[in-house]
Design a protein around this motif. Structure first.
Motif, short mmCIF file in Angstrom:
data_model
loop_
_atom_site.label_atom_id
_atom_site.label_comp_id
_atom_site.label_asym_id
_atom_site.label_seq_id
_atom_site.Cartn_x
_atom_site.Cartn_y
_atom_site.Cartn_z
N ALA A 373 1.64 8.86 -3.07
CA ALA A 373 1.72 8.85 -4.54
C ALA A 373 0.89 7.71 -5.15
N ARG A 374 -0.32 7.52 -4.65
CA ARG A 374 -1.27 6.54 -5.18
C ARG A 374 -0.86 5.09 -4.91
N SER A 375 0.17 4.88 -4.10
CA SER A 375 0.58 3.50 -3.88
C SER A 375 -0.32 2.77 -2.87
N ALA A 376 -1.30 3.47 -2.28
CA ALA A 376 -2.29 2.75 -1.46
C ALA A 376 -3.11 1.79 -2.32
N ARG A 377 -2.98 1.88 -3.66
CA ARG A 377 -3.62 0.88 -4.53
C ARG A 377 -3.03 -0.51 -4.30
N PHE A 378 -1.77 -0.56 -3.85
CA PHE A 378 -1.11 -1.87 -3.75
C PHE A 378 -0.26 -2.02 -2.50
N SER A 379 -0.23 -1.02 -1.61
CA SER A 379 0.63 -1.19 -0.43
C SER A 379 -0.02 -0.59 0.81
N SER A 380 0.58 -0.87 1.94
CA SER A 380 0.00 -0.54 3.24
C SER A 380 0.97 0.30 4.04
N GLY A 381 0.47 0.89 5.10
CA GLY A 381 1.35 1.62 6.01
C GLY A 381 2.27 0.68 6.77
N LEU A 382 3.21 1.28 7.50
CA LEU A 382 4.15 0.49 8.30
C LEU A 382 3.37 -0.25 9.40
N SER A 383 3.83 -1.44 9.72
CA SER A 383 3.17 -2.23 10.75
C SER A 383 4.17 -3.22 11.34
N VAL A 384 3.72 -3.98 12.30
CA VAL A 384 4.62 -5.00 12.86
C VAL A 384 5.04 -6.00 11.79
N LEU A 385 4.21 -6.18 10.74
CA LEU A 385 4.56 -7.15 9.69
C LEU A 385 5.85 -6.77 8.97
N ASP A 386 6.18 -5.48 8.97
CA ASP A 386 7.42 -5.05 8.32
C ASP A 386 8.66 -5.53 9.07
#
Lengths: 436, 436
Positions: A373-386
């Motif tokens: 929903a266009r949130s790749a403008r400000f967020s990333s996929g799941l990663s170890v950082l989560d």
């Protein structure tokens, strides 16, 4: 039929805007129901979970029977065909190898004023992973959520997966075992999220909850956010394919359908520099929709939300792509690396003719939990950082405090925070007295 | 008086649990009011902002007068005393130097099966920073939010700061200028958050909103989350000091008061191995509370939420600290580095006798926007990562597809996602035909 757009047409801007802002998902207002379920689980614990599971999953659990035991997991795993095990092992190994590389490093340095600064990453202690039941109970999602948690160092990883009518998905059990999941509970819905967040007699609370779910699960995650961490609230899946006409139209059609078959609210968009190629792809989609097992779902998604957009050149394609900020972006062009450098907002990019998005769903290595929903403008996929958090570190020597303390005192005074200033000044006075 | 606890007492566990779970903040339910304000701003744009600003800030704005112009900023900055400018410059330089080191790196590699994988970080395009008005309008917070955004590469950074009765804080203007803020608007409350998220005639929408605010601002941020990214919803400030009795009790008292003076809901806790030292600190607090400018606030915080806990040894202190998961943790002990390695959950750690927490509020370098209310168990302070997002990359060669494609097809089949499998199979068939 999907919508056909062309940037050369005079009404393109408004039609593209309409495509961007079209609402694809009804959000039923389940918030009151979810609030009641959470209250019930907080008040009555396991008893509430048992009652709700009987009501929603038609499954009568005994007290103490919420956990799927190791012996039950063994029995389910024994039913998994060897070829499925091997494929899942292969996927797990590749996902683990990718996520190990994401591990961030700690830092510590001493700066010219004598301050030793840095940070340290530590894992979340306990995480909970929600796995939907029924049709959308995907073993691949277990891997994509559980492996980053375990790579990050989460000690205790609990899964909640509803088992409507008592039916367990054997490959989900195998994925959980392979990924190192520590506990599995046969509960679902908002009650599972409440149990993970607040704990019950038989389920200890966790610090972070991830994983997809229906409207009840999403509303419950929003409600417990703050008490625990949550991942994103995912919307329906999306794919954008940019093609220059050098691919087989049928390949692109299948790529578009591989999102469309997920959900009637999914969205598949083709942007091409070659209008004739766009029509060939649309024809190929129609042909495939004659026979696909999930043609009802895929056809509805393509009809309601599909789009074929003709552009003048690949720069225009990249520009439109950034406005869409797609979850999945395929670059089916001759020089995908060059085009990828023009892209800024996308969850995941799949480069070239030999990288169908489905590779990324299973065995590519990168995570398939991606911003929608266009949130790749400000967020990333799941990663170890989560599953990690960072503690910042600062240590002053007397000399460092003497050097930087006065600026802190000055700013504290400007902000009228007297004790802030005094806490620095009292130490500096000691230094002055001791002649340092 | 604060609460005095001792781990040696039989009722310690329950009293500590009560301390952990005490509700420190009333959350007024402003959600309906906020929903109405957001709707109004979406419907009427600038006109709504002007009306709401007149109502809440007693300030009549003209159409086109929402922005604080560069000339106005110049005029305000001219009123900032040179010593304040120098202190703020010093702080900005140190904060920038710290955050530059946080910049993550891109990665790309080719694995043994021939897949080229990696990721790329890109900045958010436009960010909005909320700065409270009145007493809590802190120039240091402008630096702590704006500098990470600019270090990350955000092109367009807009500030909203209410100016009740038209009063502008000159040092906030200087901080905004120093940090490279691009636009400043004299609006506040939920209406400012709505304007940043949805845009109006004179304010373009942003992709990410950060910064502290009152209950209205917090509720508005929760509501726009999803359309834009937000940072955490911060609760009242907290400090935990672990002391072995080798500090001056007055220093510790001032450190505790430097949180307590923020807010009556703030919490200051001392854990010490030396009960007599604990009493000395409490006495020193009482002495300081006779004269501190903000003694009413600090005294209420200390009385209602302060605590002095005596422990048997520093390991016990570290264990309790992790249960508290403090926003700020001071280690006022002889060997702070050794103790810090026993700590897992804390937003920021300040090591040793010469590192009062106030240093970190202004000039230490690490960010002062940190997780509150035990959320350091699962989240981190503000950083450049909040203004960046990661795109994963995958590129298969025909050989790589041949090697890993079959596992993807197998798993797609197990998940009953036929088009997923076909999108891989169609490409592999071509390879087989061409003899690759």
């Amino acid at each position: 039929m999907p919508v056909f757009l062309d940037t050369a047409e005079p009404d393109f801007a408004s039609r593209f805007e309409a495509l961007l802002t079209a609402k694809r998902e009804d959000s039923p207002d389940v918030d009151d129901a979810v609030a009641a379920i959470i209250s019930d689980v907080r008040a009555r614990g396991d008893t509430a979970l048992i009652g709700l599971t009987e009501r929603f999953d038609r499954l009568a659990l005994k007290p103490g029977g919420l956990a799927i035991t190791a012996a039950e997991v063994d029995a389910e795993i024994a039913r998994v065909p060897p070829a499925d095990r091997a494929a899942l092992d292969h996927a797990a190994e590749r996902i683990r190898a990718y996520h190990v590389r994401q591990m961030p490093t700690d830092a510590s340095w001493t700066d010219p004023e004598g301050a030793t600064l840095g940070w340290r990453w530590t894992p979340v202690e306990a995480a909970g992973l929600y796995v939907p039941g029924g049709l959308a109970s995907y073993p691949s999602s277990v891997l994509m959520n559980a492996i980053p948690a375990k790579v990050a160092g989460v000690e205790r990883l609990a899964i909640c997966v509803p088992t409507p009518d008592g039916v367990i998905n054997p490959l989900v059990m195998y994925a959980a075992r392979t990924a190192g999941v520590d506990e599995i509970y046969r509960i679902g819905g908002a009650q599972a999220i409440a149990a993970l967040a607040y704990g019950t007699e038989s389920i200890a609370p966790v610090d972070k909850i991830t994983g997809p779910g229906n409207a009840y699960v999403a509303a419950a995650k929003r409600r417990v956010f703050g008490r625990v961490g949550i991942d994103m609230i995912a919307g329906p899946s999306e794919i954008l394919v940019i093609a220059d006409g050098t691919s087989d139209p049928d390949w692109i059609a299948l790529d578009l359908m591989s999102q469309a078959e997920h959900d009637e609210s999914a969205q598949s968009i083709l942007i091409t520099t070659d209008a004739a190629f766009g029509r060939q792809v649309a024809d190929a989609v129609e042909a495939r929709l004659q026979t696909l097992e999930r043609r009802a779902i895929a056809g509805a998604s393509w009809r309601d939300f599909g789009a074929v957009i003709t552009v003048a050149d690949l720069s225009e394609a990249a520009h439109l792509s950034d406005r869409i900020a797609p979850e999945h972006l395929e670059l089916c062009v001759e020089d995908p690396r060059s085009l990828s450098r023009q892209i800024r907002h996308a969850g995941a990019i799949f480069l070239g003719h030999w990288t169908p998005e489905a590779i990324g769903d299973y065995v590519g290595g990168p995570n398939h939990v991606l911003p929608t929903a266009r949130s790749a403008r400000f967020s990333s996929g799941l990663s170890v950082l989560d599953f990690l958090k960072r503690t910042t570190l600062a240590e002053m020597t007397p000399e460092a405090l003497a050097a930087i303390g006065p600026s802190a005192e000055r700013l504290a005074s400007a902000e009228s925070l007297e004790a802030h200033g005094l806490s620095v000044a009292a130490r500096r006075e000691r230094l002055n007295k001791s002649g340092q």
